[in-house]
Write a protein that holds these residues in place. Structure first.
Motif, PDB file in Angstrom:
ATOM      1  N   TYR A  35       0.806  -1.219   0.000  1.00 44.94           N
ATOM      2  CA  TYR A  35       0.000   0.000   0.000  1.00 44.94           C
ATOM      3  C   TYR A  35       0.847   1.280   0.000  1.00 44.94           C
ATOM      4  CZ  TYR A  35      -3.977  -2.971   1.376  1.00 44.94           C
ATOM      5  OH  TYR A  35      -4.954  -3.926   1.424  1.00 44.94           O
ATOM      6  N   ALA A  36       2.155   1.158  -0.128  1.00 42.75           N
ATOM      7  CA  ALA A  36       3.025   2.328   0.002  1.00 42.75           C
ATOM      8  C   ALA A  36       2.604   3.512  -0.879  1.00 42.75           C
ATOM      9  CB  ALA A  36       4.476   1.939  -0.272  1.00 42.75           C
ATOM     10  N   PRO A  37       2.250   3.319  -2.170  1.00 39.32           N
ATOM     11  CA  PRO A  37       1.802   4.466  -2.973  1.00 39.32           C
ATOM     12  C   PRO A  37       0.529   5.107  -2.430  1.00 39.32           C
ATOM     13  CG  PRO A  37       2.426   2.634  -4.395  1.00 39.32           C
ATOM     14  CD  PRO A  37       2.378   2.095  -2.995  1.00 39.32           C
ATOM     15  N   TRP A 182      -2.731  -2.698 -10.701  1.00 35.65           N
ATOM     16  CA  TRP A 182      -1.850  -2.209  -9.657  1.00 35.65           C
ATOM     17  C   TRP A 182      -0.641  -1.513 -10.273  1.00 35.65           C
ATOM     18  CZ3 TRP A 182      -1.038  -6.276  -5.213  1.00 35.65           C
ATOM     19  CH2 TRP A 182      -2.286  -6.733  -4.769  1.00 35.65           C
ATOM     20  N   SER A 183      -0.023  -0.619  -9.514  1.00 29.58           N
ATOM     21  CA  SER A 183       1.229  -0.013  -9.958  1.00 29.58           C
ATOM     22  C   SER A 183       2.352  -1.039  -9.826  1.00 29.58           C
ATOM     23  CB  SER A 183       1.567   1.208  -9.101  1.00 29.58           C
ATOM     24  OG  SER A 183       1.900   0.814  -7.775  1.00 29.58           O
ATOM     25  N   ASN A 189       6.560  -4.461  -4.183  1.00 30.46           N
ATOM     26  CA  ASN A 189       6.533  -4.540  -2.721  1.00 30.46           C
ATOM     27  C   ASN A 189       5.814  -5.796  -2.236  1.00 30.46           C
ATOM     28  OD1 ASN A 189       7.862  -2.106  -2.630  1.00 30.46           O
ATOM     29  ND2 ASN A 189       6.045  -0.889  -2.186  1.00 30.46           N
ATOM     30  N   TYR A 190       4.771  -6.182  -2.960  1.00 38.47           N
ATOM     31  CA  TYR A 190       4.037  -7.409  -2.632  1.00 38.47           C
ATOM     32  C   TYR A 190       4.963  -8.617  -2.721  1.00 38.47           C
ATOM     33  CZ  TYR A 190       0.739 -11.290  -3.221  1.00 38.47           C
ATOM     34  OH  TYR A 190       0.062 -12.477  -3.086  1.00 38.47           O
ATOM     35  N   ILE A 191       5.733  -8.696  -3.804  1.00 41.38           N
ATOM     36  CA  ILE A 191       6.656  -9.817  -3.989  1.00 41.38           C
ATOM     37  C   ILE A 191       7.736  -9.803  -2.915  1.00 41.38           C
ATOM     38  CG2 ILE A 191       8.365 -10.860  -5.536  1.00 41.38           C
ATOM     39  CD1 ILE A 191       6.740  -9.661  -7.871  1.00 41.38           C
ATOM     40  N   ASP A 192       8.292  -8.624  -2.658  1.00 39.74           N
ATOM     41  CA  ASP A 192       9.376  -8.507  -1.674  1.00 39.74           C
ATOM     42  C   ASP A 192       8.924  -8.941  -0.288  1.00 39.74           C
ATOM     43  OD1 ASP A 192      12.038  -7.448  -0.742  1.00 39.74           O
ATOM     44  OD2 ASP A 192      10.713  -6.137   0.397  1.00 39.74           O
ATOM     45  N   SER A 193       7.681  -8.631   0.074  1.00 41.64           N
ATOM     46  CA  SER A 193       7.188  -8.972   1.411  1.00 41.64           C
ATOM     47  C   SER A 193       6.688 -10.405   1.515  1.00 41.64           C
ATOM     48  CB  SER A 193       6.061  -8.011   1.818  1.00 41.64           C
ATOM     49  OG  SER A 193       6.557  -6.715   2.034  1.00 41.64           O
ATOM     50  N   ASN A 194       6.060 -10.905   0.472  1.00 40.35           N
ATOM     51  CA  ASN A 194       5.439 -12.224   0.550  1.00 40.35           C
ATOM     52  C   ASN A 194       6.359 -13.369   0.123  1.00 40.35           C
ATOM     53  OD1 ASN A 194       2.943 -12.186   1.732  1.00 40.35           O
ATOM     54  ND2 ASN A 194       1.778 -12.007  -0.151  1.00 40.35           N
ATOM     55  N   PRO A 279      -7.825   0.845  -3.340  1.00 41.20           N
ATOM     56  CA  PRO A 279      -6.682   1.555  -2.757  1.00 41.20           C
ATOM     57  C   PRO A 279      -5.368   1.273  -3.486  1.00 41.20           C
ATOM     58  CG  PRO A 279      -8.046   0.652  -1.025  1.00 41.20           C
ATOM     59  CD  PRO A 279      -8.539   0.067  -2.316  1.00 41.20           C
ATOM     60  N   LEU A 280      -5.301   0.159  -4.208  1.00 45.44           N
ATOM     61  CA  LEU A 280      -4.103  -0.180  -4.975  1.00 45.44           C
ATOM     62  C   LEU A 280      -4.274   0.116  -6.463  1.00 45.44           C
ATOM     63  CD1 LEU A 280      -3.285  -3.562  -3.225  1.00 45.44           C
ATOM     64  CD2 LEU A 280      -2.319  -1.319  -2.756  1.00 45.44           C
ATOM     65  N   GLU A 281      -5.413   0.674  -6.818  1.00 49.30           N
ATOM     66  CA  GLU A 281      -5.712   0.965  -8.228  1.00 49.30           C
ATOM     67  C   GLU A 281      -6.155   2.422  -8.379  1.00 49.30           C
ATOM     68  OE1 GLU A 281      -7.472  -3.561  -9.017  1.00 49.30           O
ATOM     69  OE2 GLU A 281      -8.841  -1.866  -8.848  1.00 49.30           O
TER      70      GLU A 281
END
Length: 297
Positions: A35-37, A182-183, A189-194, A279-281
């Motif tokens: 959700y950073a953006p 999604w951006s 960020n999703y990949i990095d965290s999950n 929120p991601l779009e």
């Protein structure tokens, strides 16, 4: 339990002092850094400090997950206790004027934590509030003890758990219907965290999807049961602001009339082209609607 185990992120406005603190809880299976953006947009335009963290069993959270898997329909209560613990850790650092917020499952966690924390200001982004037919079907599955037939939990258990490289993961995920809008920053960020990189297996999922599946399966059979978890006296003074996607397949945009029966001070804003993951779009139109309707007292 310490704050590092929740892998928190803190977003501060680029200039000036924050006028409020937001404690945000993410959607099921979507780590907070995704959700950073969205956080940067809210923080800079509304002068907010936003604090978010990974829920137990999601992303970089390192807390024990056996407690979730061994609980009997109580996984959400564990998430609520975690949410309260995170708040109390940060409350010692930052000044007052707190707002609880969240998206999807996280919106319910924020709401259900509010009475214990005595915080009446809520920003709730597309919480699951089922349409009548969906509610009936989910109630039936619950009565038949068939919660594992939840469509979302079935999808989660079939999730791809390994990619050969980061680029492979990125190319695969951004083509899915779920993440297509999604951006790239959010997907990265999703990949990095999950996922975590290993020498032998490439990028593998950090946690078993079982926790995420359990969170879907433990959702209320009927949404009003969630509202009833809060005392009537407290509900009368709550100030919940709902932000819903008109095209959402998760939150019924027509539910305002009965939601206000339980939460009389409800504010109900519909994002015209928004889907559940809006929120991601965030399109320019969505940003405009949010800025016109979000007010900080």
């Amino acid at each position: 339990m310490n704050i590092e185990q929740f892998a928190p992120i803190i977003v501060e406005p680029i200039q000036g002092k924050p006028v409020a603190n937001i404690l945000f809880s993410h959607a099921n299976g979507i780590p907070c850094s995704t959700y950073a953006p969205f956080f940067r947009f809210l923080s800079d335009h509304l002068q907010l400090r936003i604090i978010a963290y990974d829920c137990r069993g999601v992303g970089k959270n390192t807390l024990d997950t056996n407690i979730i898997l061994q609980s009997k329909n109580k996984s959400w209560q564990i998430l609520i206790e975690d949410h309260i613990a995170v708040y109390k850790l940060f409350e010692k650092i930052y000044e007052e004027n707190w707002i609880l917020s969240g998206h999807s499952m996280g919106a319910w966690i924020a709401l259900l934590s509010s009475e214990r924390l005595n915080i009446s200001k809520l920003w709730l982004f597309d919480p699951p509030i089922l349409k009548p037919l969906e509610s009936f079907q989910w109630t039936l599955l619950t009565l038949l003890n068939q919660r594992k037939k939840s469509p979302n939990s079935i999808i989660v258990r079939r999730r791809k758990r390994k990619f050969t490289s980061f680029l492979t993961a990125m190319n695969h995920l951004k083509k899915t219907s779920f993440m297509r809008a999604w951006s790239e920053e959010s997907i990265k960020n999703y990949i990095d965290s999950n996922y975590q990189e290993t020498a032998e297996h490439g990028f593998i999922l950090r946690h078993s999807p079982e926790c995420e599946a359990r969170y879907f399966e433990d959702f209320f059979s009927m949404s009003f049961l969630g509202f009833k978890c809060l005392s009537k006296k407290f509900r009368q003074n709550l100030e919940p602001k709902f932000y819903l996607g008109r095209m959402s397949n998760t939150c019924n945009p027509s539910a305002k009339w009965w939601v206000t029966c339980f939460l009389p001070n409800t504010s109900w804003t519909i994002i015209p082209d928004g889907k559940h993951m809006f929120p991601l779009e965030l399109s320019n139109e969505m940003k405009k609607v949010l800025l016109e309707n979000i007010k900080i007292k």
